[in-house]
Design a protein around this motif. Structure first.
Motif: not given
Length: 701
Positions: A34-39, A410-418
């Motif tokens: 979902v994060l990648i698709a949203g980005a 921002y996506l990379l930051l969220l992916l790192a957190v996930v």
């Protein structure tokens, strides 16, 4: 096919056992998708948004340029859509609206110069050259400017000497015609009180022009009436009494001049306006000081010292343009002129990481199959002039790429957190749970095999967190179960030894009874045989439950009608039999069916209402021979209708003699004879239903 079915069964069992882990991991994978698709959606949406934003920015900046062009400087720029670069010692002459310049300098407003025609001269000087149309006298060149100097040496009208005064050298050249003038500054008229005016206290001078030859000698002694103007001084030029002025200090006095010069070829022929060859008009001016001792006159102010472009020019509009943009100004129909202004090149500096991100975003999200992108455009009109600001797609793309870089960061930051959260859950939750589940499953499999309880090893899982507490509880529970199993096994062994001892003590008297009742016609012989088989069974069993489970029936063809009729004569009061009069044959062990009937009757007697009857009914159905025994009394709790047939379960209060074994024996015997027994609540009492298979000639023993 069977192998495939077994594989599918194993897969299904594994999926059921790993459902929690699969759900958690699936949730993380879904969140990442979902994060990648949203980005991706945001970057694609940002592309069109960037183009629209850039186009709106173009329109805003075009409105700002249009506002600039509505001013006097802008109108001058529109009226002169040609190059503004001056060359040589002359200055560029602009076509100016009437009354733009006032050669008489009557007010401070007249001292202000339009920036669109003003060139800077030196550090403190300025000059504007404009062509103004006079319907009566033709075209004139108006020169207006300013310079800094000390006191001016003036010229007296009629004096023939010009070398000892300040003077202007003026030249106008067009179409091969040259006009030269030598202009001096005439002293102001005397005051009305009759006192003499001092040159040092005067603030205004008239400019008088004399035609000159190529060697700048005055032709004749009369001045040219078409040449004239005024010089105006502001500030003090020399220190007053008692004041000292450092020699390095700048001149504190500013002079403003304004004059006009005729253009002979355009005196009476000036159509169209402005003239087509206005750009070829050369005008130069020099201010000379009095001749010095060496015979030379210093040049104090000159158009040769002017800056290359005016204070407000095409470059001023170019400052409003971004890299790659283009401003087009087209004159109205019937007028000459089209101006194209390109932006200044601006080198872009980007780090290697930014350049890589730019290439990835542009390559991944650009539609390569489409035609070349259309340049963004903003258009407007002003007094018949067409204004067009053409943008550069690269600028819109830069904004889009910048947005994409921020989204990717921002996506990379969220992916790192996930991913970090996933790793923490895997290490500290799922892995211990999986290990605990696997070891518990191993324990479950080993418990299905006879033998000592295994040690599955909880040492690595015991801790102070939730899972550690759970592992500790399971370890303690396993130890408790192990202790209970050891104790139970010890009790079973003791019970078995005790049963063997009791069976040994009872078997000898029973053998004597068998000898005493050896006659087959003796009615006591069947009971003696049953007692002997029971003793043998207990002697060889580990427990009473095991004895009954391991017992084997001796099935014979039994007449249930005769059997039930005899059961009403066993000494229990108020028993009523209802059933067929003829014979109903069933396959049963006579001793076992008798025990079953007796156990059920005993329970009916214990729980019936005082002096209430017990009814026995026999019926033949599709299921077989059904014996119904009913009483009137309290109902059995619904949750006990099935458990009362278990070993040791009784509805009587604790301490009573009944141990909960009778109904357990009844169900065990009925199961061995392929029959069944069940209890159900009826209105006013309880009914036990006993079912036996019917006998036929083929299975007669």
């Amino acid at each position: 096919m069977a192998r495939l079915r077994r594989s599918l069964d194993r897969l299904g069992n594994w999926l059921l056992g790993s459902r929690t882990r699969i759900l958690i991991r699936g949730a993380f994978v879904l969140l990442i998708c979902v994060l990648i698709a949203g980005a991706i959606v945001a970057i694609r949406w940002g592309r069109q948004e960037a183009i629209e934003t850039y186009t709106k920015n173009l329109e805003t900046r075009l409105r700002a340029i249009r506002n600039q062009l509505t001013s006097l400087d802008g109108q001058i720029l529109l009226a002169n859509l040609v190059t503004q670069q001056r060359s040589g010692s002359s200055v560029r002459v602009f076509a100016l609206p009437l009354n733009t310049l006032n050669i008489w300098l009557r007010s401070e407003r007249d001292l202000e110069l339009p920036k669109a025609c003003t060139y800077a001269v030196g550090n403190d000087g300025a000059i504007c050259a404009g062509l103004i149309q006079d319907r009566d006298k033709g075209a004139f060149v108006f020169l207006q400017g300013s310079f800094r100097h000390n006191a001016i040496e003036t010229h007296t009208q009629g004096a023939k000497a010009f070398d000892a005064v300040h003077r202007l050298k003026l030249q106008v050249a067009i179409q091969g015609n040259q006009g030269r003038w030598l202009a001096t500054f005439q002293p102001p008229p005397p005051p009305r009180d009759g006192s003499a005016a001092s040159a040092r206290t005067a603030t205004r001078w008239n400019i008088t022009g004399y035609r000159a030859r190529t060697d700048w000698k005055v032709v004749g002694g009369r001045h040219d009436r078409e040449v004239g103007g005024r010089l105006l001084k502001t500030g003090r030029c020399l220190p007053g009494a008692g004041e000292a002025l450092p020699p390095e200090a700048p001149f504190p006095c500013v002079y403003h001049f304004a004059l006009r010069l005729p253009v002979d070829p355009w005196r009476y022929h000036f159509e169209p306006w402005p003239p087509k060859d206005l750009q070829a008009l050369d005008v130069s001016l020099e201010l000379l000081g009095p001749k010095e001792a060496d015979g030379r006159s210093p040049v104090l102010f000159s158009t040769a010292q002017a800056a290359p472009i005016p204070l407000y020019s095409i470059d001023s509009l170019r400052n409003e343009l971004a890299t790659g943009e283009e401003l087009r100004i087209v004159a109205p129909t019937g007028q000459r002129g089209e101006l194209v202004i390109n932006s200044r090149p601006q080198p872009k500096e980007a780090s290697a990481l930014e350049d890589i991100a730019r290439r990835i975003i542009v390559t991944a999200f650009t539609d390569h199959g489409t035609t070349a992108a259309v340049r963004p455009l903003a258009q407007s009109r002003l007094n018949g002039f067409e204004l067009a600001l053409l943008g550069d797609v690269a600028n819109a793309r830069d904004g889009w790429v910048l947005l994409g870089q921020r989204i990717v960061a921002y996506l990379l930051l969220l992916l790192a957190v996930v991913l970090v959260s996933w790793a923490v859950i895997e290490i500290y939750v799922l892995r211990p749970v999986s290990k605990l589940t696997r070891r518990t499953h191993e324990l479950s499999k080993k418990l299905q095999v006879n033998g000592p309880l295994p040690d599955i090893g909880f040492a690595g899982l015991v801790g102070r967190d939730e899972l550690g507490v759970l592992a500790t509880g399971l370890r303690d529970l396993l130890e408790r179960v192990r202790a209970d199993i050891v104790r139970e096994q010890r009790q079973i062994a003791q019970s078995k030894e005790m049963l063997k001892a009791i069976g040994h003590e009872i078997r000898s008297p029973l053998q004597n009874l068998v000898a005493l009742h050896g006659d087959g016609e003796d009615r006591s012989r069947p009971y003696v045989d049953r007692m002997l088989r029971a003793v043998e069974l207990l002697y060889s069993a580990a427990s009473p439950e095991t004895a009954f489970v391991n017992a084997s029936p001796q099935l014979t063809r039994t007449n249930l009608v005769e059997f039930l009729q005899n059961a009403t004569e066993i000494g229990i009061d108020n028993i009523d039999y209802r059933g067929p009069k003829g014979a109903v044959w069933a396959m049963a062990d006579e001793g076992w069916i008798e025990d079953v009937i007796m156990h059920v009757l005993n329970n009916a007697v214990r729980f019936r209402e005082p002096d209430s009857p017990i009814s026995i009914a026999l019926a033949v159905t599709e299921r077989g021979a059904e014996i119904s025994i009913r009483n009137r009394g309290p109902a059995i709790p619904e949750d006990k209708l099935d458990t009362i047939f278990e070993y040791g379960v009784s509805l009587e209060p604790p301490g009573e003699e009944n141990k909960g074994q009778g109904l357990f024996v009844a169900r065990s015997y009925m199961a061995k004879m392929d029959g069944s027994i069940e209890a159900r609540n009826m209105p006013g009492g309880v009914e036990f239903l006993i079912t036996l298979p019917l006998s036929s000639g083929r299975n007669t023993s």
